[in-house]
Design an enzyme around this catalytic site. Sequence first.
Site, PDB file in Angstrom:
ATOM      1  CG  ASN A  37     119.787  20.242  20.918  1.00 41.46           C
ATOM      2  OD1 ASN A  37     120.349  20.928  20.073  1.00 41.46           O
ATOM      3  ND2 ASN A  37     118.775  20.678  21.632  1.00 41.46           N
ATOM      4  CD  GLU A  38     123.116  17.245  14.752  1.00 38.52           C
ATOM      5  OE1 GLU A  38     124.123  17.912  14.423  1.00 38.52           O
ATOM      6  OE2 GLU A  38     123.166  16.028  15.027  1.00 38.52           O
ATOM      7  CG  ASP A  96     119.579  18.485  31.683  1.00 36.76           C
ATOM      8  OD1 ASP A  96     119.076  17.898  30.713  1.00 36.76           O
ATOM      9  OD2 ASP A  96     118.894  18.968  32.608  1.00 36.76           O
ATOM     10  CB  SER A  97     121.099  23.756  29.225  1.00 35.95           C
ATOM     11  OG  SER A  97     120.882  23.284  27.903  1.00 35.95           O
ATOM     12  CE  LYS A 146     120.826  21.155  25.378  1.00 38.27           C
ATOM     13  NZ  LYS A 146     120.437  20.224  26.471  1.00 38.27           N
ATOM     14  CB  THR A 173     123.612  16.297  23.229  1.00 37.25           C
ATOM     15  OG1 THR A 173     122.347  16.933  22.948  1.00 37.25           O
ATOM     16  CG2 THR A 173     124.649  16.814  22.245  1.00 37.25           C
ATOM     17  N   GLY A 210     116.587  26.528  20.361  1.00 37.87           N
ATOM     18  CA  GLY A 210     115.753  26.483  21.564  1.00 37.87           C
ATOM     19  C   GLY A 210     115.023  27.799  21.811  1.00 37.87           C
ATOM     20  CE1 TYR A 211     110.961  27.496  25.818  1.00 36.87           C
ATOM     21  CE2 TYR A 211     112.847  26.030  26.067  1.00 36.87           C
ATOM     22  CZ  TYR A 211     111.491  26.252  26.136  1.00 36.87           C
ATOM     23  OH  TYR A 211     110.636  25.237  26.520  1.00 36.87           O
ATOM     24  CG  ASP A 212     119.469  30.620  22.055  1.00 39.81           C
ATOM     25  OD1 ASP A 212     119.337  30.419  23.280  1.00 39.81           O
ATOM     26  OD2 ASP A 212     120.424  30.164  21.385  1.00 39.81           O
TER      27      ASP A 212
END
Length: 202
Positions: free
Chosen positions: A14-15, A73-74, A17, A12, A161-163
């Site tokens: 994405n830091e 993948d999420s 993740k 990834t 993200g959406y957290d």
Amino acid sequence: MNAVGPKLVIATHNEGKLREIRALMAPFGIECLGAAELDLPEPEETGTSFVANAELKARAAADLAGLPALSDDSGLSVDALNGEPGIHSARWAEDEAGKRDFGHAMQKVEEALQAAGPESGRDAHFTCALSLAWPDGRIESFEGKVFGHLVWPPRGDNGFGYDPVFVPHGHEETFGEMEPAAKHAMSHRAKAFEQLVQWLAT
């Protein structure tokens, strides 16, 4: 015990993740190398499911690095939006310049919910697929989910993200407000990771 080895590529860029996966892997004494550290490219996510995209990324990283690779993948799926953004969760965050802005993504989700109307509800869930691939072509995949509802405006600066708009069932805080350890104990990623650990122990 199913062996991974002393080094594992986390496929990834994405830091957020990467931080979470490193924290989950820490008890096992495995050195986690981020894809960016190895200058690995981001493959195009052409799969039609979380598992398909996770496997695609894990295979690509394992092939290029010559090491076992773990890919995540999420995404967020909203009931009232027919499961969107789902596997396109990161894409919803892209602005006109192609940069990811999850404030923009959360705003898009909220606007879509407003358009759907209050009777549609605000139920949502996160899904995480983890795929572990080896250079010889072996691959194992695991999937976890956590259910809850969306709030507005966003709350909290933790997570990513959406957290900040997601409240898991049975709780009042968003993932963005929770301490990382509390989120790790219940998240979709933690549930998928628990299955991975059980598999490694067999």
